[in-house]
Design an enzyme around this catalytic site. Structure first.
Site, PDB file in Angstrom:
ATOM      1  N   ASP A  13      46.178   7.963   6.251  1.00 50.74           N
ATOM      2  CA  ASP A  13      45.474   7.205   5.200  1.00 50.74           C
ATOM      3  C   ASP A  13      44.244   7.945   4.672  1.00 50.74           C
ATOM      4  OD1 ASP A  13      47.297   5.080   5.728  1.00 50.74           O
ATOM      5  OD2 ASP A  13      46.050   4.520   7.436  1.00 50.74           O
ATOM      6  N   LYS A  16      46.027  11.477   1.008  1.00 46.67           N
ATOM      7  CA  LYS A  16      46.944  12.584   0.696  1.00 46.67           C
ATOM      8  C   LYS A  16      47.706  12.317  -0.595  1.00 46.67           C
ATOM      9  CE  LYS A  16      48.895  12.067   4.694  1.00 46.67           C
ATOM     10  NZ  LYS A  16      47.986  11.078   5.315  1.00 46.67           N
ATOM     11  N   GLY A  40      52.410   5.081   3.547  1.00 48.78           N
ATOM     12  CA  GLY A  40      52.119   4.366   2.309  1.00 48.78           C
ATOM     13  C   GLY A  40      51.150   5.209   1.512  1.00 48.78           C
ATOM     14  N   HIS A  41      51.663   5.958   0.561  1.00 50.14           N
ATOM     15  CA  HIS A  41      50.808   6.863  -0.218  1.00 50.14           C
ATOM     16  C   HIS A  41      50.449   6.198  -1.536  1.00 50.14           C
ATOM     17  CE1 HIS A  41      52.283  10.587   2.197  1.00 50.14           C
ATOM     18  NE2 HIS A  41      51.575   9.744   2.898  1.00 50.14           N
ATOM     19  N   THR A  42      49.162   5.897  -1.667  1.00 53.11           N
ATOM     20  CA  THR A  42      48.711   5.168  -2.850  1.00 53.11           C
ATOM     21  C   THR A  42      48.244   6.144  -3.918  1.00 53.11           C
ATOM     22  OG1 THR A  42      47.975   3.437  -1.357  1.00 53.11           O
ATOM     23  CG2 THR A  42      47.122   3.345  -3.615  1.00 53.11           C
ATOM     24  N   GLN A 224      51.130  10.456   7.510  1.00 53.38           N
ATOM     25  CA  GLN A 224      50.278  10.156   8.678  1.00 53.38           C
ATOM     26  C   GLN A 224      49.230  11.266   8.828  1.00 53.38           C
ATOM     27  OE1 GLN A 224      54.005   9.896   9.463  1.00 53.38           O
ATOM     28  NE2 GLN A 224      53.771   7.927   8.472  1.00 53.38           N
ATOM     29  N   ARG A 303      47.746  -4.420   7.255  1.00 50.63           N
ATOM     30  CA  ARG A 303      46.829  -4.668   8.387  1.00 50.63           C
ATOM     31  C   ARG A 303      45.443  -4.094   8.098  1.00 50.63           C
ATOM     32  NH1 ARG A 303      49.864  -1.927  13.360  1.00 50.63           N
ATOM     33  NH2 ARG A 303      50.454  -0.469  11.720  1.00 50.63           N
ATOM     34  N   LEU A 332      34.048   9.592  -0.728  1.00 50.43           N
ATOM     35  CA  LEU A 332      32.604   9.748  -0.470  1.00 50.43           C
ATOM     36  C   LEU A 332      31.848   8.515  -0.958  1.00 50.43           C
ATOM     37  CD1 LEU A 332      30.293  11.666   0.431  1.00 50.43           C
ATOM     38  CD2 LEU A 332      30.057  12.288  -1.979  1.00 50.43           C
TER      39      LEU A 332
END
Ligand code: IMP
Length: 443
Positions: A13, A16, A40-42, A224, A303, A332
């Site tokens: 998370d 990436k 889960g790549h947002t 991951q 979660r 940041l």
């Protein structure tokens, strides 16, 4: 043309998806090399948010080739659902998406075993995503897994399925007291999935090597993070694949000699989902502040993520095990409101100062983090695109992190959208992709 690995330097998370999306216009193909739909790549494009689970984040760029490599485990129902959702939003998959015929399938009994084994572990549960990823890799290693190519060959698929169910059903009923499956109830839907996926399934190992030999550039999109790696992570609180850069070669069939560099992605703080050690974890108000400002909720499971300060021991470890060339630092702006920011610089264990990440559970349980504290900048950095615009204290924080980790940053992300990014002028990243220079419009 360079072939570069993008790898998570913490517990996943890290952002990436955003980094891959930013680099995608500068490469010819993006390949996922491990994991499954636990990821889960947002990616935020303009006002639209996409969450990708099995498909590389590059798919949002028209004409870019996206590959699901042989090291990935694929839940065909979930993949088809993801494909359909993308098609509904106007993304073209035909001619752009390729799935390795050697990728292993996640079967319904893998999901059932994942949930049942977690329930049995009680306090020692890993906190998996429940997608069946671990049990699918168990079968791969046990040499009883079913691969994409098998799905296209009905008699072979039926035979392997029946053989697996004889064993899995006993495991499910006798050990876990859980629901069992019949061959027919799995066969029907899986043969339908086969029909759907057949046009995309191919020898991606050969294709990737052909592209590379023709001078095309491939980005390897890790899922991951380093600390969840099956060998190098906080075992047994890990995922079941090689998340570190080494996995990029085995998970795609591209030899290590054809990979030119590794880009690590870290958050400006740290998060973890699920159980296991997290030495710089925060509790209470500060954890809540980071969770709320960073929207730290799992993209796959929803979660709440555990939140903490940046751990430079983990950072240095990630540099070493991945051979990082440079680091992209994300989020940041999440720290903008902090009065003070802390940095984990080591651990104290029974009076001894540890400066390398311990591997023993006994040490994780007792070790206390050693902190350095800096005053926060308490000014908004959200959306900044120029390093010179950063408040001095934010720059001091970045300099200190880089010094402690022993690696310069190549970009600093200040927001979810693609262009809210500060690109450092001269770094391995801009040397790999010179066309990146000037690609981010001023605000
Ligand atoms: P699994 O991969 O579902 O078996 O879960 C094993 C561990 O990896 C759990 O702690 C999960 O929370 C964690 N995990 C799996 N995928 C991700 C991810 O994409 N981001 C962060 N943590 C993950």
């Amino acid at each position: 043309m360079p072939n570069i690995v993008v790898v998570g330097s913490q517990w996943g998370d890290e952002g990436k998806g955003k980094v891959t999306d930013l680099l995608a216009p500068h490469v010819d193909a993006v390949v996922r090399y491990q994991g499954g739909n636990n990821a889960g790549h947002t990616v935020v494009v303009g006002r639209e948010k996409f969450v990708l689970h099995s498909i590389p984040s590059g798919i949002l760029h028209p004409g870019l080739r996206c590959v699901i490599g042989c090291g990935v485990v694929v839940d065909p129902a979930a993949l088809i659902e993801e494909m359909e959702a993308l098609v509904r939003r106007g993304i073209v998959l035909d001619g752009n998406l390729y799935v390795s015929r050697n990728a292993h399938l996640i079967m319904p009994y893998h999901r059932a075993l994942d949930l049942a084994s977690e329930a049995k572990l009680g306090d020692r549960r890993i906190g998996t995503t429940g997608k069946g990823v671990g049990p699918a890799y168990v079968d791969k290693a046990a040499r009883v897994g079913i691969r994409m190519a098998d799905l296209l060959d009905e008699p072979v698929f039926r035979e392997k399925l029946a053989a697996n169910l004889r064993q899995k059903n006993r495991l499910l009923s006798e050990i876990y007291d859980a629901q069992t499956f019949t061959v027919e109830e799995i066969l029907g839907p899986y043969l339908r999935y086969a029909g759907w996926l057949a046009p995309y399934i191919t020898d991606t190992e050969l294709l990737l090597n052909r592209w590379i030999n023709a001078g095309r550039s491939v980005l390897f999109e890790g899922a991951q993070g380093t600390m969840l790696d099956i060998d190098h992570g906080t075992y047994p609180y890990i995922t079941s694949s090689s998340t570190t850069a080494g996995g990029a070669a085995t998970g795609t069939g591209v030899p290590p000699t054809k990979i030119h560099g590794v880009l690590g992605v870290s958050k400006a703080y740290a998060t973890r989902v699920g159980g296991g050690p997290f030495p710089t974890e925060l509790q209470g108000k500060m954890a809540e502040l980071l969770r709320a400002r960073g929207n730290e909720y799992g993209a796959t499971t929803g979660r709440p993520r555990r939140c903490g300060w940046f751990d430079t021991v983990v950072g240095r470890y990630a540099v070493r095990v991945n051979g990082l060339d440079t680091i992209a630092l994300t989020k940041l702006d999440v720290l903008d409101k902090c009065e003070t920011v802390k940095i984990g610089v080591g651990y104290r264990y029974r009076g001894e100062l540890l400066t390398e990440f311990p591997q023993e559970e006994r040490v994780w349980n007792e070790a206390e983090p050693v902190w350095e504290e800096m005053s926060g900048w308490q000014t908004s950095t959200a959306g900044l695109r120029d390093y010179a615009d950063l408040p001095t204290k934010a720059r001091q924080y970045l300099d200190r992190l880089a010094e402690l980790v022993g690696m310069e940053f190549c970009l600093v992300s200040t927001g979810a959208v693609r262009d809210d990014t500060i690109l450092l002028a001269d770094s391995p990243l801009t040397r790999w992709f010179p066309s990146l220079r000037g690609s981010i419009p001023p605000r």
